[in-house]
Scaffold this active site. Structure first.
Site, PDB file in Angstrom:
ATOM      1  N   SER A  98       0.858  -1.185   0.000  1.00  0.00           N
ATOM      2  CA  SER A  98       0.000   0.000   0.000  1.00  0.00           C
ATOM      3  C   SER A  98       0.892   1.232   0.000  1.00  0.00           C
ATOM      4  O   SER A  98       2.083   1.149   0.357  1.00  0.00           O
ATOM      5  CB  SER A  98      -0.859  -0.008   1.275  1.00  0.00           C
ATOM      6  OG  SER A  98      -1.473   1.246   1.493  1.00  0.00           O
TER       7      SER A  98
ATOM      8  N   TYR B  59      -2.003  -1.154  10.440  1.00  0.00           N
ATOM      9  CA  TYR B  59      -1.965  -1.293   8.977  1.00  0.00           C
ATOM     10  C   TYR B  59      -0.631  -0.791   8.425  1.00  0.00           C
ATOM     11  O   TYR B  59       0.010  -1.449   7.592  1.00  0.00           O
ATOM     12  CB  TYR B  59      -3.138  -0.505   8.382  1.00  0.00           C
ATOM     13  CG  TYR B  59      -3.388  -0.708   6.910  1.00  0.00           C
ATOM     14  CD1 TYR B  59      -4.245  -1.710   6.453  1.00  0.00           C
ATOM     15  CD2 TYR B  59      -2.802   0.133   5.959  1.00  0.00           C
ATOM     16  CE1 TYR B  59      -4.494  -1.874   5.097  1.00  0.00           C
ATOM     17  CE2 TYR B  59      -3.045  -0.028   4.613  1.00  0.00           C
ATOM     18  CZ  TYR B  59      -3.892  -1.027   4.178  1.00  0.00           C
ATOM     19  OH  TYR B  59      -4.129  -1.180   2.829  1.00  0.00           O
TER      20      TYR B  59
END
Ligand code: NAD
Length: 263
Positions: free
Chosen positions: A145, A158
């Site tokens: 990401s 995350y």
């Protein structure tokens, strides 16, 4: 002209939805047999499999391995090898999100995010590499990401997991570089999928503002193009990384984020 991945076996974790499903369908469109994985009720999963078989005339199977469970992950790789003869291309894509300040972050959410977004990639890669080494060819593609490269507040688990995944990508790539195998990460900015839909709904509720405002002022704020990345563009990048032209792309992270991480 022949299809680019005819006869190849592709395993995509977390492929009952969003980016993973888009990647699985894109490989199937190029002739690959695909193993789906992820959460979903049996009827919905059957419909996804049926659509792939109908649309692309390849084999499509499903394994329900829970990405928090190492033994199930290893079994999923073994079943894929039994059914398709190989795992030629492994796409570690399963992921979840939880947004909270560090000091309020639920411990079980931290553990689940680390397990699903980071450790599952280790367990699947660990199980798939012996076959790739034996065949002298393989591709591991990790869905990291923009949050694998830079941070945002309230996404500690995350961000930690995705930074970890970028690190794992580099280390694994160095190990297998002489064996016809590459390991790379894709770092998307925001893509409109259920994981993002949920964040939009949550933020709209927390701040008491309309969805359109959350999309413009919060979600797309870090994305310079002010547009979502499209699932099909992430899938096209995955196909490129698996193609012969990408044989020398190894151990890297490719951003597809509208310029987010250029700042
Ligand atoms: P999504 O929610 O649409 O899909 C996630 C998939 O993971 C689903 O198939 C789900 O069933 C599966 N999954 C979740 N928990 C699981 C578990 N315990 N075991 C097995 N499967 C499980 O999300 P998405 O947006 O398609 O995300 C796919 C990947 O891309 C994730 O790793 C995510 O972090 C990453 N990513 C997404 C975006 C974005 O903006 N959507 C941006 C950057 C990176």
């Amino acid at each position: 002209m022949g299809k680019a991945f005819a006869g190849k076996a592709v395993l995509v974790t977390g492929s009952t939805s969003g980016i993973g499903l888009g990647i699985a369908r894109a490989f199937a469109a190029e002739g690959a047999n695909v193993m789906l994985n992820g959460l979903g009720d049996p009827g919905a999963v059957d419909a996804l499999l049926g659509a792939i078989v109908k649309d692309f005339r390849v084999r499509a199977l499903y394994h329900p391995a829970d990405m928090t469970r190492p033994l199930e992950i290893a079994e999923m790789v073994a079943v894929t090898e039994q059914e398709f003869g190989a795992v030629d291309i492994l796409v570690n894509n399963a992921g979840i999100q939880h947004v909270s300040p560090v000091d309020e972050f639920p411990v079980e959410k931290w553990d689940a995010i680390l397990a699903i977004n980071l450790s599952s990639a280790f367990h699947a890669t660990r199980a798939a590499l012996p076959g790739m080494k034996k065949r002298g060819w393989g591709r591991v593609i990790n869905l990291a990401s923009a949050h694998g490269l830079v941070a945002s507040p309230f996404k500690s688990a995350y961000v930690a997991a995705k930074h970890g995944l970028v690190g794992f990508t580099k280390s694994a790539a160095l190990e297998v570089a002489e064996q016809g195998i590459t390991v790379n990460a894709i770092c998307p900015g925001y893509v409109m999928t259920p994981i993002v839909e949920k964040q939009i709904d949550d933020q709209a509720r927390v701040h008491g503002v309309a969805r359109e405002n959350v999309i413009r002022d919060v979600i797309l704020a870090p994305q310079p193009t002010k547009q979502f990345v499209r699932i099909e563009d992430v899938a096209a990048l995955a196909l490129h990384l698996a193609s012969p032209a990408a044989a020398q792309i190894n151990g890297t992270s490719i951003s597809i984020d509208g310029g987010w991480t250029a700042r």
